[in-house]
Design a protein around this motif. Structure first.
Motif, PDB file in Angstrom:
ATOM      1  N   ASN A   1       0.863  -1.171   0.000  1.00 48.66           N
ATOM      2  CA  ASN A   1       0.000   0.000   0.000  1.00 48.66           C
ATOM      3  C   ASN A   1       0.903   1.225   0.000  1.00 48.66           C
ATOM      4  O   ASN A   1       1.807   1.346   0.822  1.00 48.66           O
TER       5      ASN A   1
ATOM      6  N   LEU B   1      -2.297  -5.530  12.802  1.00 53.43           N
ATOM      7  CA  LEU B   1      -2.301  -5.832  14.233  1.00 53.43           C
ATOM      8  C   LEU B   1      -0.882  -5.847  14.799  1.00 53.43           C
ATOM      9  O   LEU B   1      -0.650  -5.373  15.905  1.00 53.43           O
TER      10      LEU B   1
ATOM     11  N   ALA C   1       2.192   8.606   5.001  1.00 51.28           N
ATOM     12  CA  ALA C   1       2.292   8.187   6.402  1.00 51.28           C
ATOM     13  C   ALA C   1       1.333   8.934   7.311  1.00 51.28           C
ATOM     14  O   ALA C   1       1.040   8.486   8.411  1.00 51.28           O
ATOM     15  N   ILE C   2       0.858  10.090   6.879  1.00 51.14           N
ATOM     16  CA  ILE C   2      -0.092  10.814   7.729  1.00 51.14           C
ATOM     17  C   ILE C   2      -1.041  11.641   6.865  1.00 51.14           C
ATOM     18  O   ILE C   2      -0.622  12.332   5.944  1.00 51.14           O
ATOM     19  N   THR C   3      -2.325  11.472   7.127  1.00 49.72           N
ATOM     20  CA  THR C   3      -3.355  12.234   6.402  1.00 49.72           C
ATOM     21  C   THR C   3      -4.536  12.453   7.341  1.00 49.72           C
ATOM     22  O   THR C   3      -4.676  11.763   8.335  1.00 49.72           O
ATOM     23  N   TYR C   4      -5.387  13.428   6.983  1.00 49.06           N
ATOM     24  CA  TYR C   4      -6.580  13.658   7.809  1.00 49.06           C
ATOM     25  C   TYR C   4      -7.601  12.574   7.549  1.00 49.06           C
ATOM     26  O   TYR C   4      -8.528  12.406   8.206  1.00 49.06           O
TER      27      TYR C   4
ATOM     28  N   VAL D   1      -2.980   7.712   9.773  1.00 52.74           N
ATOM     29  CA  VAL D   1      -3.435   7.673   8.389  1.00 52.74           C
ATOM     30  C   VAL D   1      -4.956   7.622   8.296  1.00 52.74           C
ATOM     31  O   VAL D   1      -5.601   6.808   8.942  1.00 52.74           O
ATOM     32  N   GLY D   2      -5.503   8.493   7.477  1.00 54.18           N
ATOM     33  CA  GLY D   2      -6.955   8.582   7.330  1.00 54.18           C
ATOM     34  C   GLY D   2      -7.500   7.765   6.184  1.00 54.18           C
ATOM     35  O   GLY D   2      -8.487   8.147   5.569  1.00 54.18           O
ATOM     36  N   GLU D   3      -6.849   6.661   5.857  1.00 56.07           N
ATOM     37  CA  GLU D   3      -7.380   5.815   4.792  1.00 56.07           C
ATOM     38  C   GLU D   3      -7.047   4.356   5.082  1.00 56.07           C
ATOM     39  O   GLU D   3      -6.148   4.063   5.873  1.00 56.07           O
ATOM     40  N   PRO D   4      -7.784   3.433   4.462  1.00 55.99           N
ATOM     41  CA  PRO D   4      -7.547   2.014   4.741  1.00 55.99           C
ATOM     42  C   PRO D   4      -6.111   1.602   4.434  1.00 55.99           C
ATOM     43  O   PRO D   4      -5.460   2.196   3.577  1.00 55.99           O
ATOM     44  N   ASP D   5      -5.621   0.583   5.172  1.00 53.53           N
ATOM     45  CA  ASP D   5      -4.298   0.053   4.848  1.00 53.53           C
ATOM     46  C   ASP D   5      -4.417  -1.062   3.816  1.00 53.53           C
ATOM     47  O   ASP D   5      -3.422  -1.608   3.375  1.00 53.53           O
ATOM     48  N   PHE D   6      -5.646  -1.419   3.460  1.00 56.84           N
ATOM     49  CA  PHE D   6      -5.850  -2.445   2.447  1.00 56.84           C
ATOM     50  C   PHE D   6      -5.714  -1.824   1.062  1.00 56.84           C
ATOM     51  O   PHE D   6      -6.015  -0.651   0.863  1.00 56.84           O
ATOM     52  N   VAL D   7      -5.243  -2.628   0.122  1.00 58.37           N
ATOM     53  CA  VAL D   7      -5.236  -2.198  -1.273  1.00 58.37           C
ATOM     54  C   VAL D   7      -6.623  -2.536  -1.819  1.00 58.37           C
ATOM     55  O   VAL D   7      -7.260  -3.483  -1.356  1.00 58.37           O
TER      56      VAL D   7
ATOM     57  N   ARG E   1       0.227   4.382   0.558  1.00 54.39           N
ATOM     58  CA  ARG E   1      -0.394   5.567   1.151  1.00 54.39           C
ATOM     59  C   ARG E   1       0.627   6.439   1.895  1.00 54.39           C
ATOM     60  O   ARG E   1       1.686   5.949   2.323  1.00 54.39           O
TER      61      ARG E   1
ATOM     62  N   ARG F   1      -9.617  -3.486  -9.163  1.00 53.67           N
ATOM     63  CA  ARG F   1      -8.446  -2.956  -9.886  1.00 53.67           C
ATOM     64  C   ARG F   1      -8.379  -3.555 -11.286  1.00 53.67           C
ATOM     65  O   ARG F   1      -8.064  -2.883 -12.264  1.00 53.67           O
TER      66      ARG F   1
ATOM     67  N   ALA G   1      -6.251   1.803  11.175  1.00 56.62           N
ATOM     68  CA  ALA G   1      -6.114   1.231   9.834  1.00 56.62           C
ATOM     69  C   ALA G   1      -4.648   0.859   9.640  1.00 56.62           C
ATOM     70  O   ALA G   1      -3.913   1.487   8.883  1.00 56.62           O
ATOM     71  N   ASN G   2      -4.221  -0.132  10.405  1.00 55.87           N
ATOM     72  CA  ASN G   2      -2.846  -0.587  10.346  1.00 55.87           C
ATOM     73  C   ASN G   2      -2.845  -2.054  10.779  1.00 55.87           C
ATOM     74  O   ASN G   2      -3.809  -2.511  11.388  1.00 55.87           O
TER      75      ASN G   2
END
Lengths: 160, 382
Positions: free
Chosen positions: A153, B364, A157-160, B32-38, A155, B44, B361-362
């Motif tokens: 992933n 375990l 490392a830090i976002t709102y 992080v404000g979004e899922p850690d899953f792809v 993404r 896709r 969202a990380n």
């Protein structure tokens, strides 16, 4: 499936204490449950998953072998399957529906070892009507784990 | 050279902190404000195929008809909500655009907009850019960050043009039962106030079932429902949202959208159609988030970062009051000393500088390691 089994299937090395925290039970209870699963043969074994592709010089040769057999009276396929899976070269053995009966995963240190196992041990068995060997060229994914390039992933490392 | 409206929006006080995190490798980020899953592969794969097949054009302004119809039947199936795909649904570039359009479509200069605080950062900024004056409805730790009906009633006397509701909420994870929402709707229902609801985390509800605000009696005609695919389907980068509401408001929003955005990207819209075909991955991701939530909430409370149990999204908002630090100092020290990143609470409202937002969202494993580090940090520093 029980959550304990689900977690252990992904990580067999988790401690009973760690597992207890995840399933909200006391470590003693978790230990007891695991013991029960082991006793019943539901948890069979704990083993490491090794990517042998990366062993280079020691990388074993793996073949998937289709085996067509004649089932025997009363015991059906079980007897012949047993004769075959008792060979240590056979890592896995499945009975399948379709154009052949047994599918074997056979491992050897080189192509000759596997070939001679087929020619000398497997094919001569009286119930074996025929074999087709497929040598494995590359492993991409095994047991749900991708062995080649890890999917990552990307993404921030830090976002709102 | 810069417009007064833009100048009026204060620069983020924690931008420098974000830069610090982004410049530091090997950080365990709970920020992080979004899922850690792809995104699930079938979705896709659909996007890849769409490109191969030459889907590279604009779509109609409102979005692909098939997508609008599928969203309409999905909302009907899941929530018994009826929205006409021709006139009451608009495909947006994420909920963010939907929110911007909703505000621009209804706000006149100096209209009041109620924002429930702690709030997602975009709400006051977009309301002010649209010309509104923002009034905050503060919630407190003591009431589990839920709206206090008495406070709401009081603010409603100001005749606000709109109120923005967000549940399950970022940054607190708070959500509401149907009964609680009915109570809120009775208070808001007395006025002509438009309710803008950001329900992007609806798929990530762990206790009870999600109730869309527009499904409550008489609320549909005054509610703009904003939702999308980002969180539930782990599709943040696809940027697909949708707005549902009364046809005159959706029409007005579509007008702005047709000039400033034209349409949402076609490949992403096609991927969203595929996403709607199954909710299996959503269900398994939700299970995983729930497991992590149960773990992190228990552990945070154990190490002294008291937090109410969030019922949705993937955040908790623990108090750091006992540590003696304000939220920015806490976050900076935790980052430099233990390499764990959290978002200072003040990012979500000035009054919340004794809280931090923790995103679970990380994995375990990372959450477990983060707890070890945070516990050590608290022991050493507090």
């Amino acid at each position: 499936m029980d959550e304990i089994l689900e977690i252990l299937e992904g990580n067999a090395r988790i401690t009973a204490e760690g597992l207890a925290k995840l399933v909200h039970r006391r470590p003693q209870e978790v230990k007891r449950a695991i013991k029960q699963y082991e006793k019943k043969g539901i948890i069979v074994k704990y083993k490491a998953m090794i990517n042998k592709e990366k062993l280079r010089s020691e990388r074993p040769v793996i073949a998937l072998i289709e085996v067509k057999v004649t089932p025997q009276k009363d015991v059906g396929f079980d007897d012949i399957a047993q004769r075959i899976y008792r060979f240590p070269e056979v890592k896995s053995c499945y009975l399948l529906s379709g154009t052949y009966d047994l599918l074997l995963v056979v491992e050897g240190k080189d192509i000759h070892t596997v070939a001679s196992f087929v020619a000398e041990k497997l094919a001569p068995l009286s119930s074996v009507k025929g074999t087709v060997s497929h040598f494995m060229l590359k492993k991409y994914k095994e047991d749900g784990v991708v062995l080649v390039k890890e999917e990552r992933n990307k993404r921030l490392a830090i976002t709102y | 050279m810069i417009s007064k409206r833009v100048q009026k929006i204060p620069p983020s006080g924690i931008r420098a902190f974000f830069d610090l995190v982004l410049g530091m490798p090997e950080v365990i980020s709970l920020g992080v404000g979004e899922p850690d899953f792809v995104t699930p592969w079938r979705i896709r794969e659909k996007a890849v195929t769409a490109l191969e097949e030459g889907y590279t054009s604009y779509t109609s302004n409102k979005g692909l008809k098939v997508l609008r119809y599928n969203i309409s039947s999905y909302l009907k199936r899941r929530y018994s909500l009826k929205y006409d795909p021709e006139e009451e649904i608009l495909i947006t570039v994420g909920v963010s655009e939907g929110l911007d359009l909703a505000l621009r479509a209804i706000i006149n200069p100096r209209d009041l907009v109620i924002v429930v605080s702690p709030h997602y950062v975009a709400y006051p900024a977009l309301a002010e850019l649209a010309g509104a004056k923002v009034v905050y409805l503060e919630t407190s730790f003591e009431s589990n960050f839920k709206i206090d009906p008495a406070k709401l009633s009081k603010l409603m006397k100001l005749n606000p043009k709109a109120i923005i509701l967000n549940y399950p909420a970022n940054p607190t994870g708070v959500t509401y039962s149907k009964k609680e929402l009915e109570h809120i709707s009775r208070i808001i229902g007395r006025k002509d106030t438009v309710v803008i609801t950001d329900e992007i985390y609806h798929d990530l509800t762990y206790e009870g079932i999600h109730t869309p605000f527009s499904s409550l009696g008489k609320m549909k005609k005054k509610t703009i429902l904003l939702n999308g695919f980002s969180k539930g389907h782990a599709m943040t980068g696809f940027r697909i949202g949708f707005a549902c509401g009364p046809k005159d408001i959706i029409g007005a929003m579509a007008k702005i959208h047709s000039f400033c955005m034209l349409c949402a990207p076609i490949v992403s819209q096609l991927a969203a159609i595929e996403a709607l075909r199954s909710h299996n991955e959503v269900a398994s991701m939700r299970r995983e988030y729930k497991r992590r939530r149960d773990f992190i909430v228990k552990e945070l409370n154990r190490i002294g970062l008291t937090t109410p149990k969030p019922e949705g999204a993937f955040y908790c908002f623990p108090s750091i009051d006992k540590t003696g630090f304000n939220s920015l100092d806490f976050a900076k020290k935790l980052l430099t000393e233990e390499k764990v990143a959290v978002v200072p609470g003040e990012a979500f409202g000035k009054a919340y500088n004794k809280f931090v937002r923790i995103s679970y969202a990380n994995t375990l494993e990372n959450l477990q390691e983060a707890v070890v580090r945070m516990e050590r940090f608290i022991k050493n520093r507090c």
